[in-house]
Scaffold this motif. Structure first.
Motif, PDB file in Angstrom:
ATOM      1  N   PRO A   1      -3.569  -7.575  -3.917  1.00 56.34           N
ATOM      2  CA  PRO A   1      -2.563  -8.342  -4.670  1.00 56.34           C
ATOM      3  C   PRO A   1      -3.065  -9.705  -5.128  1.00 56.34           C
ATOM      4  O   PRO A   1      -2.679 -10.174  -6.205  1.00 56.34           O
ATOM      5  CB  PRO A   1      -1.406  -8.486  -3.677  1.00 56.34           C
ATOM      6  CG  PRO A   1      -1.600  -7.397  -2.694  1.00 56.34           C
ATOM      7  CD  PRO A   1      -3.070  -7.183  -2.588  1.00 56.34           C
ATOM      8  N   ALA A   2      -3.916 -10.332  -4.326  1.00 57.48           N
ATOM      9  CA  ALA A   2      -4.371 -11.689  -4.669  1.00 57.48           C
ATOM     10  C   ALA A   2      -5.494 -11.669  -5.683  1.00 57.48           C
ATOM     11  O   ALA A   2      -5.492 -12.427  -6.653  1.00 57.48           O
ATOM     12  CB  ALA A   2      -4.807 -12.425  -3.401  1.00 57.48           C
ATOM     13  N   THR A   3      -6.488 -10.790  -5.494  1.00 65.73           N
ATOM     14  CA  THR A   3      -7.667 -10.784  -6.370  1.00 65.73           C
ATOM     15  C   THR A   3      -7.579  -9.777  -7.496  1.00 65.73           C
ATOM     16  O   THR A   3      -8.351  -9.843  -8.451  1.00 65.73           O
ATOM     17  CB  THR A   3      -8.924 -10.489  -5.539  1.00 65.73           C
ATOM     18  OG1 THR A   3      -8.834  -9.147  -5.015  1.00 65.73           O
ATOM     19  CG2 THR A   3      -9.060 -11.478  -4.391  1.00 65.73           C
ATOM     20  N   ARG A   4      -6.639  -8.793  -7.353  1.00 61.61           N
ATOM     21  CA  ARG A   4      -6.499  -7.699  -8.321  1.00 61.61           C
ATOM     22  C   ARG A   4      -7.726  -6.799  -8.368  1.00 61.61           C
ATOM     23  O   ARG A   4      -7.901  -6.024  -9.310  1.00 61.61           O
ATOM     24  CB  ARG A   4      -6.211  -8.243  -9.734  1.00 61.61           C
ATOM     25  CG  ARG A   4      -4.919  -9.026  -9.825  1.00 61.61           C
ATOM     26  CD  ARG A   4      -3.732  -8.160  -9.502  1.00 61.61           C
ATOM     27  NE  ARG A   4      -2.480  -8.898  -9.584  1.00 61.61           N
ATOM     28  CZ  ARG A   4      -1.287  -8.380  -9.276  1.00 61.61           C
ATOM     29  NH1 ARG A   4      -1.209  -7.143  -8.861  1.00 61.61           N
ATOM     30  NH2 ARG A   4      -0.201  -9.113  -9.364  1.00 61.61           N
ATOM     31  N   LEU A   5      -8.588  -6.886  -7.372  1.00 60.50           N
ATOM     32  CA  LEU A   5      -9.777  -6.045  -7.323  1.00 60.50           C
ATOM     33  C   LEU A   5      -9.430  -4.703  -6.691  1.00 60.50           C
ATOM     34  O   LEU A   5      -8.577  -4.624  -5.797  1.00 60.50           O
ATOM     35  CB  LEU A   5     -10.871  -6.728  -6.497  1.00 60.50           C
ATOM     36  CG  LEU A   5     -11.453  -8.022  -7.063  1.00 60.50           C
ATOM     37  CD1 LEU A   5     -12.426  -8.642  -6.065  1.00 60.50           C
ATOM     38  CD2 LEU A   5     -12.137  -7.762  -8.400  1.00 60.50           C
ATOM     39  N   PRO A   6     -10.054  -3.619  -7.158  1.00 62.38           N
ATOM     40  CA  PRO A   6      -9.805  -2.311  -6.531  1.00 62.38           C
ATOM     41  C   PRO A   6     -10.285  -2.301  -5.091  1.00 62.38           C
ATOM     42  O   PRO A   6     -11.270  -2.963  -4.733  1.00 62.38           O
ATOM     43  CB  PRO A   6     -10.602  -1.339  -7.403  1.00 62.38           C
ATOM     44  CG  PRO A   6     -11.631  -2.173  -8.076  1.00 62.38           C
ATOM     45  CD  PRO A   6     -11.021  -3.529  -8.276  1.00 62.38           C
ATOM     46  N   LEU A   7      -9.585  -1.538  -4.258  1.00 59.84           N
ATOM     47  CA  LEU A   7      -9.904  -1.482  -2.835  1.00 59.84           C
ATOM     48  C   LEU A   7     -10.793  -0.281  -2.544  1.00 59.84           C
ATOM     49  O   LEU A   7     -10.411   0.864  -2.830  1.00 59.84           O
ATOM     50  CB  LEU A   7      -8.621  -1.390  -2.004  1.00 59.84           C
ATOM     51  CG  LEU A   7      -7.663  -2.591  -2.094  1.00 59.84           C
ATOM     52  CD1 LEU A   7      -6.386  -2.295  -1.315  1.00 59.84           C
ATOM     53  CD2 LEU A   7      -8.337  -3.844  -1.559  1.00 59.84           C
TER      54      LEU A   7
ATOM     55  N   LEU B   1       0.821  -1.209   0.000  1.00 60.17           N
ATOM     56  CA  LEU B   1       0.000   0.000   0.000  1.00 60.17           C
ATOM     57  C   LEU B   1       0.858   1.264   0.000  1.00 60.17           C
ATOM     58  O   LEU B   1       0.514   2.265  -0.641  1.00 60.17           O
ATOM     59  CB  LEU B   1      -0.934   0.001   1.216  1.00 60.17           C
ATOM     60  CG  LEU B   1      -1.976  -1.130   1.265  1.00 60.17           C
ATOM     61  CD1 LEU B   1      -2.739  -1.076   2.582  1.00 60.17           C
ATOM     62  CD2 LEU B   1      -2.943  -1.028   0.086  1.00 60.17           C
ATOM     63  N   ASP B   2       1.986   1.225   0.715  1.00 60.02           N
ATOM     64  CA  ASP B   2       2.855   2.411   0.794  1.00 60.02           C
ATOM     65  C   ASP B   2       3.468   2.769  -0.549  1.00 60.02           C
ATOM     66  O   ASP B   2       3.873   3.913  -0.765  1.00 60.02           O
ATOM     67  CB  ASP B   2       3.964   2.185   1.828  1.00 60.02           C
ATOM     68  CG  ASP B   2       3.432   2.195   3.257  1.00 60.02           C
ATOM     69  OD1 ASP B   2       2.290   2.647   3.451  1.00 60.02           O
ATOM     70  OD2 ASP B   2       4.160   1.745   4.167  1.00 60.02           O
ATOM     71  N   THR B   3       3.584   1.802  -1.446  1.00 60.54           N
ATOM     72  CA  THR B   3       4.140   2.086  -2.776  1.00 60.54           C
ATOM     73  C   THR B   3       3.091   2.599  -3.744  1.00 60.54           C
ATOM     74  O   THR B   3       3.375   2.741  -4.931  1.00 60.54           O
ATOM     75  CB  THR B   3       4.801   0.828  -3.360  1.00 60.54           C
ATOM     76  OG1 THR B   3       3.858  -0.258  -3.351  1.00 60.54           O
ATOM     77  CG2 THR B   3       6.030   0.437  -2.556  1.00 60.54           C
ATOM     78  N   GLY B   4       1.874   2.861  -3.240  1.00 60.41           N
ATOM     79  CA  GLY B   4       0.853   3.480  -4.062  1.00 60.41           C
ATOM     80  C   GLY B   4      -0.177   2.552  -4.658  1.00 60.41           C
ATOM     81  O   GLY B   4      -1.091   3.001  -5.358  1.00 60.41           O
ATOM     82  N   HIS B   5      -0.075   1.250  -4.424  1.00 58.91           N
ATOM     83  CA  HIS B   5      -1.052   0.316  -4.969  1.00 58.91           C
ATOM     84  C   HIS B   5      -2.393   0.464  -4.258  1.00 58.91           C
ATOM     85  O   HIS B   5      -2.435   0.630  -3.034  1.00 58.91           O
ATOM     86  CB  HIS B   5      -0.558  -1.130  -4.833  1.00 58.91           C
ATOM     87  CG  HIS B   5       0.663  -1.424  -5.642  1.00 58.91           C
ATOM     88  ND1 HIS B   5       1.940  -1.336  -5.124  1.00 58.91           N
ATOM     89  CD2 HIS B   5       0.801  -1.789  -6.939  1.00 58.91           C
ATOM     90  CE1 HIS B   5       2.811  -1.645  -6.063  1.00 58.91           C
ATOM     91  NE2 HIS B   5       2.159  -1.924  -7.176  1.00 58.91           N
ATOM     92  N   ARG B   6      -3.451   0.376  -5.004  1.00 60.78           N
ATOM     93  CA  ARG B   6      -4.800   0.429  -4.441  1.00 60.78           C
ATOM     94  C   ARG B   6      -5.644  -0.724  -4.956  1.00 60.78           C
ATOM     95  O   ARG B   6      -6.836  -0.584  -5.216  1.00 60.78           O
ATOM     96  CB  ARG B   6      -5.455   1.783  -4.772  1.00 60.78           C
ATOM     97  CG  ARG B   6      -4.851   2.955  -4.026  1.00 60.78           C
ATOM     98  CD  ARG B   6      -5.002   2.780  -2.518  1.00 60.78           C
ATOM     99  NE  ARG B   6      -4.373   3.856  -1.756  1.00 60.78           N
ATOM    100  CZ  ARG B   6      -3.159   3.806  -1.247  1.00 60.78           C
ATOM    101  NH1 ARG B   6      -2.400   2.718  -1.441  1.00 60.78           N
ATOM    102  NH2 ARG B   6      -2.677   4.810  -0.552  1.00 60.78           N
ATOM    103  N   THR B   7      -5.003  -1.864  -5.126  1.00 56.85           N
ATOM    104  CA  THR B   7      -5.700  -3.089  -5.500  1.00 56.85           C
ATOM    105  C   THR B   7      -5.271  -4.197  -4.556  1.00 56.85           C
ATOM    106  O   THR B   7      -4.235  -4.107  -3.896  1.00 56.85           O
ATOM    107  CB  THR B   7      -5.359  -3.506  -6.944  1.00 56.85           C
ATOM    108  OG1 THR B   7      -3.931  -3.679  -7.066  1.00 56.85           O
ATOM    109  CG2 THR B   7      -5.847  -2.473  -7.951  1.00 56.85           C
TER     110      THR B   7
END
Length: 452
Positions: free
Chosen positions: A70-76, A62-68
């Protein structure tokens, strides 16, 4: 068969439920492992998608900017992390059924015996790294085990850190090295040819620790304090003689807030510092050598600039500008600017006018914004400031597409001072081209580029 007998048979067929974790289970259930790190979770937390991860791993994601997920690739919809208390309890129960983990000494023996088996080496390294986690309280025992046999443990860890293991495993190896890095400082003051291998090993390990992102700043500052507290003159000589890795350690000392001004001045005033750095830079376009030069100039200012020029840095820097990767080329351009600020440096640049002008003009458009501003500054200082140097003006005017490149910089997103210097350079180049009858190149190839 009467009803009583039938009931007894039915009860015999009903098997009691098996426990979730069998005592003596040889493997860890996959559900206990983090999908990111593949390690047993210490603090399992769940995302809104329902997937569970170890808190440290998902927080880095999350700290690297991801908002999905990792396992499902669904948006959070939310980045809230909910502790999975049931899973944490099950993991603790499972851990209680396992045999005691091997001691650090045993794990180090396993690492040494792994040889060419990366999987076995990685398992040993990850086991050691788990023991230095803050909540384990065993950092001292790991450090003692490694320190007890530095000559074999450190090379094994270094070999693993440079090998083909995953990024997390390599970071773990360096974190283990960090626990014993201060123990390696005395190796830098040893004498005798039989100790050269140990010195090289120590310098390589210190460089790995000081350059690693996974090592805390407190650990790095403690290591630098240990270096400065020793025989500083001897240590500096050893670091320089060790090449690029040693120079990286030296650059870290010069840029760290730990040493006082007197210690840094003593390093920057070392008579052989710049000749040695230039030698290393010529052997290979070493980013560490360039950064170390820049740090010494920052510490000592004008005396360091003159020492750098007298050491023959200008041709080496020009070569780095022309051929090195972008980040290294930009650093070299910054040092050329420093050199051009002093009389000796401007004269040295003029003496190598053709090489410097070709390198700077050839790279001007192929660097980032900071590199372009450095390029314009070094050309302006050597061609225009204080009357400039005629040799540099001629060399810049003869460079291919010189006018067009200056116009591109002026029209780009540069600072007002850079735009002003580029404009003065443009006028100087146009006058030189007209004097030599070279204006046709501008008229035929770049007339469509307007300066304003």
């Amino acid at each position: 068969m009467d009803a009583a007998v039938a009931g007894q048979h039915a009860r015999r067929r009903i098997r009691p439920p098996e426990p979730l974790v069998m005592a003596g289970s040889p493997s860890t259930p996959a559900a206990f492992r983090c999908p990111i790190s593949l390690e047993v979770m210490r603090s399992p937390v769940s995302l809104p998608t329902g997937a569970t991860y170890d808190r440290a791993s998902i927080q880095r994601w999350l700290d690297t900017g991801h908002r999905t997920c990792p396992a499902t690739r669904l948006p959070l919809a939310s980045t809230d992390l909910v502790p999975n208390l049931l899973l944490r309890r099950l993991i603790h129960l499972h851990a209680a059924t396992l045999p005691p983990s091997p001691s650090p000494e045993v794990v180090l023996s396993q690492l040494a015996a792994a040889g060419g088996e990366p999987a076995a080496a990685e398992k040993a390294v990850r086991s050691l790294a788990a023991k230095i986690a803050p909540e384990k309280g065993k950092r001292a025992s790991v450090a003692s085990a490694v320190a007890a046999d530095l000559d074999s443990a450190v090379p094994a860890l270094l070999s693993f850190a440079k090998g083909g293991a995953g990024a997390d495993a390599r970071v773990d190896a360096v974190r283990i090295l960090a626990t014993v890095a201060p123990e390696l400082v005395p190796y830098l003051t040893g004498d005798g040819t039989e100790k050269r291998g140990r010195v090289r090993m120590a310098v390589e390990a210190l460089a790995a620790v000081l350059s690693a992102d996974g090592v805390g700043e407190d650990t790095k500052e403690g290591l630098i304090a240990a270096l400065v507290a020793g025989d500083l003159g001897h240590i500096v000589n050893t670091l320089i003689a060790a090449g690029a890795n040693g120079v990286m350690v030296l650059e870290t000392i010069l840029t760290s807030p730990v040493p006082d001004a007197d210690a840094k001045t003593a390093i920057a005033d070392r008579s052989e510092l710049f000749p040695d750095l230039v030698r290393i830079l010529k052997d290979a376009a070493s980013p560490a050598a360039i950064r170390c030069m820049a740090a010494a100039v920052q510490v000592r200012g004008r005396p360091a600039r003159s020492s750098m020029v007298r050491a023959g840095a200008i041709p080496a820097l020009a070569l780095a500008v022309a051929a090195a990767p972008t980040a290294v080329a930009e650093s070299a351009l910054g040092l050329l600017v420093e050199a051009a600020r002093c009389t000796d440096g401007k004269a040295a640049i003029g003496a190598d006018a053709a090489e410097v002008a070709a390198a700077v003009m050839g790279r001007m458009i192929r660097v980032g914004p900071a590199g372009r501003e450095f390029a314009v500054a070094v050309l302006w200082l050597s061609c225009c400031a204080g009357g400039g140097d005629r040799r540099m003006r001629e060399a810049v005017a003869s460079a291919p597409e010189a006018v067009g490149k200056l116009l591109v910089v002026m029209q780009g997103d540069c600072s007002p001072s850079t735009s002003r210097m580029a404009g003065e350079l443009l006028r100087a180049v146009r006058m030189e081209q007209e004097r030599k009858g070279l204006a046709a190149a501008y008229d035929s190839r770049t007339i469509h580029v307007m300066p304003y």
